[in-house]
Design a protein around this motif. Structure first.
Motif, PDB file in Angstrom:
ATOM      1  N   LEU A  79       0.118   2.117   5.735  1.00  0.00           N
ATOM      2  CA  LEU A  79       0.990   2.235   4.575  1.00  0.00           C
ATOM      3  C   LEU A  79       2.051   1.139   4.591  1.00  0.00           C
ATOM      4  N   ASP A  80       2.345   0.642   3.423  1.00  0.00           N
ATOM      5  CA  ASP A  80       3.338  -0.411   3.186  1.00  0.00           C
ATOM      6  C   ASP A  80       2.841  -1.813   3.551  1.00  0.00           C
TER       7      ASP A  80
ATOM      8  N   LEU B 263       0.848  -1.200   0.000  1.00  0.00           N
ATOM      9  CA  LEU B 263       0.000   0.000   0.000  1.00  0.00           C
ATOM     10  C   LEU B 263       0.879   1.244   0.000  1.00  0.00           C
ATOM     11  N   TYR B 264       0.802   2.031  -1.090  1.00  0.00           N
ATOM     12  CA  TYR B 264       1.651   3.225  -1.207  1.00  0.00           C
ATOM     13  C   TYR B 264       0.997   4.425  -0.523  1.00  0.00           C
ATOM     14  N   SER B 265      -0.261   4.701  -0.840  1.00  0.00           N
ATOM     15  CA  SER B 265      -0.973   5.796  -0.180  1.00  0.00           C
ATOM     16  C   SER B 265      -2.459   5.687  -0.508  1.00  0.00           C
ATOM     17  N   TYR B 266      -3.260   6.489   0.173  1.00  0.00           N
ATOM     18  CA  TYR B 266      -4.709   6.410  -0.048  1.00  0.00           C
ATOM     19  C   TYR B 266      -5.401   7.587   0.603  1.00  0.00           C
TER      20      TYR B 266
ATOM     21  N   VAL C  70      -3.591   3.724  -3.870  1.00  0.00           N
ATOM     22  CA  VAL C  70      -2.574   3.477  -4.886  1.00  0.00           C
ATOM     23  C   VAL C  70      -1.610   2.444  -4.311  1.00  0.00           C
TER      24      VAL C  70
END
Lengths: 137, 381
Positions: A113-114, A67-70, A88
């Motif tokens: 994240l990640d 998970l990169y960002s949201y 994303v």
């Protein structure tokens, strides 16, 4: 695109992207890779955006991602019932893509994240199956 | 720069600002244009170059009564007008035209005779690979990088909220600002959730309005009634319209490239700058802007704002009209950033920075997609 607000706005495949949507229908997340420089890329196009080569091939990605960002969208959105993550993810092969994260709560505590993710496919109609992601098993 | 300089000799916004249900988008362009012409002491007959976005330049030229020998309809969203200035500068230097008008008008709230946002996706890959997942409006696209930015630099949502608080303080000094009442970080955090981590007060307004600029060569500029505002440097670049494909969520390539070119052309250092305008569609954008223009190191813009450096009396007053968060935002905000820069350099801003000589404006088109940077000054180098 759909005019019914209750329905998700679906993609319209193009000549350059048809392979991608054929792939999701068959349970494959298809990326493209340059035969000259070797780099993978997304979204689809019949040439390499890194070295301009037309020598490219389609291949199935592993479906593993992080998970990169949201954001968690609270605005009314066609096809979504309540707050949902617009996310994303970074695919194992390198390219990033927008998607939704499913099979988990749509909260900041759950969506870290990640976190490792894996692809899952959600059929919309005869033509379109969307690649979504869920926490890796 | 080898060529002679170009200056702003007319600048104005629309007569009204905010909610303007009785004017079409075309008339908002014209209203701003007439005000800028009056500011410069000109009429449409004196104009031989025209550029605008939102309406097509031929539509506006015939409506205003302009017979142009130079036309630019570059339409790349909110920074279109900064690019128009850059392109007009070269056209004037090349002798393609002598006096250029650049206009913006947008019925962003009332939608009277407005093109509207949906056309944004026509023919774009975002319609296929972002819209189905809910990435279909700015609050769910422009905002996505923010959580990654906060994580990489060990920052918090309070650091986003304080951007809105700082800009509201400037808006309080601006009689034309839409929102002037002071707000606290708690007010921002407790406002309606739009797209976590963004609450309503971290998102820009939606208003109606417009603005226009008139440019001519520095030689001719001396004959106008207003003191010339010289264009010292400009830059433009783009990365791409899909937020999911932005290279690095902690920095904008378009900002960096356009900014570096503008500073190199102006031949100035960051310390020479008295005033900055950074397009603030959402509260995280000024953080990127301050860093990518080189005013702060990566990750340090939030602390810079927190310490008051962008506020009244600070060393780098930023978004002194209140910004898109509090002043106005019709959709393509870049024109208003330049208008405030020009007011500051003329010494006529409602929240005037004492002795401001050099102002930088950063514009954005799309969601970190396109950038234009412009540096204005009150003296020729």
């Amino acid at each position: 695109m759909s005019k019914n607000f209750s329905e998700r706005l679906l993609p319209r495949p193009s000549p350059e992207s048809q392979h991608f949507w054929d792939g999701t229908k068959e349970g494959e997340l298809r990326l493209q890779r340059c035969g000259d420089c070797g780099k993978s890329y997304f979204p689809p196009r019949p040439f390499c955006p890194f070295c301009s080569s037309r020598n490219v091939l389609v291949y199935p990605a592993s479906g593993q991602a992080t998970l990169y960002s949201y954001v968690i969208n609270h605005l009314p959105t066609p096809g979504f019932d309540g707050p949902h993550a617009v996310a994303v993810v970074t695919l194992e092969e390198g390219p990033r893509m927008m998607t939704n994260i499913v099979d988990c709560e749509q909260t900041p505590d759950t969506l870290v994240l990640d976190m490792p993710l894996e692809v899952t496919f959600e059929r919309q109609n005869d033509d379109i199956t969307l690649p979504l992601f869920k926490p890796a098993s | 720069m080898k060529h002679q300089h170009v200056a702003v000799v007319g600048a104005a916004e629309t007569t009204e600002m905010g909610v303007i249900p009785n004017l079409t988008e075309l008339q908002l362009h014209a209203d701003a244009a007439l005000n800028a012409l009056a500011d410069a002491g000109l009429t449409a007959a004196d104009i031989d170059g025209i550029a605008c976005a939102g309406v097509a330049p031929d539509v506006l030229a015939s409506y205003l009564g302009v017979t142009p020998t130079w036309i630019d309809g570059t339409h790349i969203g909110g920074s279109s007008f900064i690019l128009h200035v850059r392109h007009a500068m070269v056209a004037i230097q090349a002798g393609h035209c002598k006096t250029v008008i650049i206009t913006h008008g947008e019925s962003g709230r009332s939608a009277v005779g407005a093109a509207g946002f949906p056309e944004f996706f026509a023919g774009r890959l975002g319609g296929e690979f972002e819209v189905p997942y809910g990435g279909n409006i700015p609050p769910t696209m422009f905002t996505i990088p923010a959580l990654r930015y906060l994580k990489e630099f060990d920052l918090t949502i309070e650091d986003l909220a304080q951007v809105a608080v700082a800009q509201r303080k400037w808006a309080a000094l601006n009689p034309r600002a839409t929102f002037k009442d002071p707000i606290t970080i708690d007010d921002v955090l407790n406002s309606k959730m739009i797209a976590y981590p963004f609450t309503l007060l971290m998102c820009c307004l939606r208003t109606d309005g417009g603005g226009a600029l008139i440019l001519t060569s520095a030689d001719r500029a001396k004959d106008f009634s207003q003191p010339p505002v010289y264009i010292l440097g400009t830059g433009e670049s783009c990365e791409g319209p899909m937020i999911s494909q932005m290279e690095d969520y902690t920095t904008s390539r378009a900002f960096r490239v356009a900014g570096e070119i503008a500073f190199a052309e102006a031949g100035i250092e960051r310390d020479d700058v008295d005033h900055v305008m950074i397009y603030d569609a959402f509260a995280h954008v000024p953080l990127y802007g301050l860093e990518d223009l080189g005013f702060c190191k990566p990750g340090e813009a939030a602390g810079f704002i927190r310490d008051g450096h962008t506020s009244l009396g600070g060393k780098l007053p930023t978004n002194t009209n209140g910004g898109g968060l509090s002043y106005m935002h019709s959709g393509m905000y870049g024109m208003y950033a330049m208008q405030e820069s020009v007011r500051q350099i003329r010494g006529l801003a409602p929240a005037q920075v004492p002795g401001a000589k050099i102002s930088v404006a950063l514009g954005i088109g799309g969601m970190f997609s396109v950038s234009g940077t412009i540096i204005f000054g009150n003296e020729l180098p």
